[in-house]
Design a protein around this motif. Structure first.
Motif, PDB file in Angstrom:
ATOM      1  N   UNK A 182       1.465 -55.603 -17.007  1.00 24.42           N
ATOM      2  CA  UNK A 182       2.471 -55.271 -16.134  1.00 24.42           C
ATOM      3  C   UNK A 182       3.870 -56.111 -16.713  1.00 24.42           C
ATOM      4  N   UNK A 183       3.661 -56.891 -17.716  1.00 25.89           N
ATOM      5  CA  UNK A 183       4.617 -57.702 -18.402  1.00 25.89           C
ATOM      6  C   UNK A 183       4.738 -59.019 -17.526  1.00 25.89           C
ATOM      7  N   UNK A 184       5.284 -60.204 -18.134  1.00 23.47           N
ATOM      8  CA  UNK A 184       5.586 -61.544 -17.309  1.00 23.47           C
ATOM      9  C   UNK A 184       6.626 -60.933 -16.334  1.00 23.47           C
ATOM     10  N   UNK A 185       6.706 -62.026 -15.239  1.00 24.44           N
ATOM     11  CA  UNK A 185       7.720 -61.807 -14.333  1.00 24.44           C
ATOM     12  C   UNK A 185       9.035 -62.101 -14.841  1.00 24.44           C
ATOM     13  N   UNK A 186       9.142 -62.770 -15.981  1.00 26.34           N
ATOM     14  CA  UNK A 186      10.423 -63.226 -16.523  1.00 26.34           C
ATOM     15  C   UNK A 186      11.020 -61.930 -17.154  1.00 26.34           C
ATOM     16  N   UNK A 187      10.295 -60.868 -17.465  1.00 32.13           N
ATOM     17  CA  UNK A 187      10.621 -59.876 -17.975  1.00 32.13           C
ATOM     18  C   UNK A 187      10.920 -58.815 -17.012  1.00 32.13           C
ATOM     19  N   UNK A 199      13.111 -57.764 -11.414  1.00 29.14           N
ATOM     20  CA  UNK A 199      13.046 -56.808 -10.217  1.00 29.14           C
ATOM     21  C   UNK A 199      11.968 -56.960  -9.171  1.00 29.14           C
ATOM     22  N   UNK A 200      10.892 -57.581  -9.641  1.00 29.45           N
ATOM     23  CA  UNK A 200       9.957 -57.941  -8.690  1.00 29.45           C
ATOM     24  C   UNK A 200      10.427 -59.035  -7.873  1.00 29.45           C
ATOM     25  N   UNK A 201      11.006 -60.086  -8.198  1.00 29.56           N
ATOM     26  CA  UNK A 201      11.277 -61.046  -7.195  1.00 29.56           C
ATOM     27  C   UNK A 201      12.330 -60.243  -6.200  1.00 29.56           C
ATOM     28  N   UNK A 202      13.276 -59.373  -6.581  1.00 28.34           N
ATOM     29  CA  UNK A 202      13.982 -58.867  -5.678  1.00 28.34           C
ATOM     30  C   UNK A 202      13.283 -57.768  -4.651  1.00 28.34           C
ATOM     31  N   UNK A 203      12.178 -57.226  -5.160  1.00 25.68           N
ATOM     32  CA  UNK A 203      11.476 -56.271  -4.249  1.00 25.68           C
ATOM     33  C   UNK A 203      10.642 -57.260  -3.242  1.00 25.68           C
ATOM     34  N   UNK A 204      10.160 -58.531  -3.597  1.00 28.06           N
ATOM     35  CA  UNK A 204       9.529 -59.434  -2.791  1.00 28.06           C
ATOM     36  C   UNK A 204      10.449 -59.669  -1.738  1.00 28.06           C
ATOM     37  N   UNK A 205      11.614 -60.304  -2.101  1.00 35.74           N
ATOM     38  CA  UNK A 205      12.448 -60.526  -0.965  1.00 35.74           C
ATOM     39  C   UNK A 205      13.059 -59.488  -0.085  1.00 35.74           C
TER      40      UNK A 205
END
Length: 64
Positions: free
Chosen positions: A30-35, A38-44
């Protein structure tokens, strides 16, 4: 309830989960979160609208 909505929400939540940088398999898959910022945006978004999800999951209309 929309057909497939619970599955869609569950998949979105799962894909938004942070990737443990110590888990080599997860990082490769899934690649690192730094790459993938959008994962952080989805969580928010999921957290901000979590209260709206259960009413859409039931067959009864939401209260007026």
């Amino acid at each position: 309830m929309r057909s497939g909505l619970p599955d869609l929400v569950a998949v979105a939540a799962e894909l938004a989960e942070p990737v443990d940088p110590e888990d080599e398999h997860a990082v490769r898959l899934r690649e690192p979160d730094a790459d993938q910022p959008e994962r952080a945006l989805c969580r928010a978004v999921l957290a901000a609208h979590a209260a709206l999800v259960p009413p859409t999951m039931c067959d009864d209309p939401p209260p007026a």
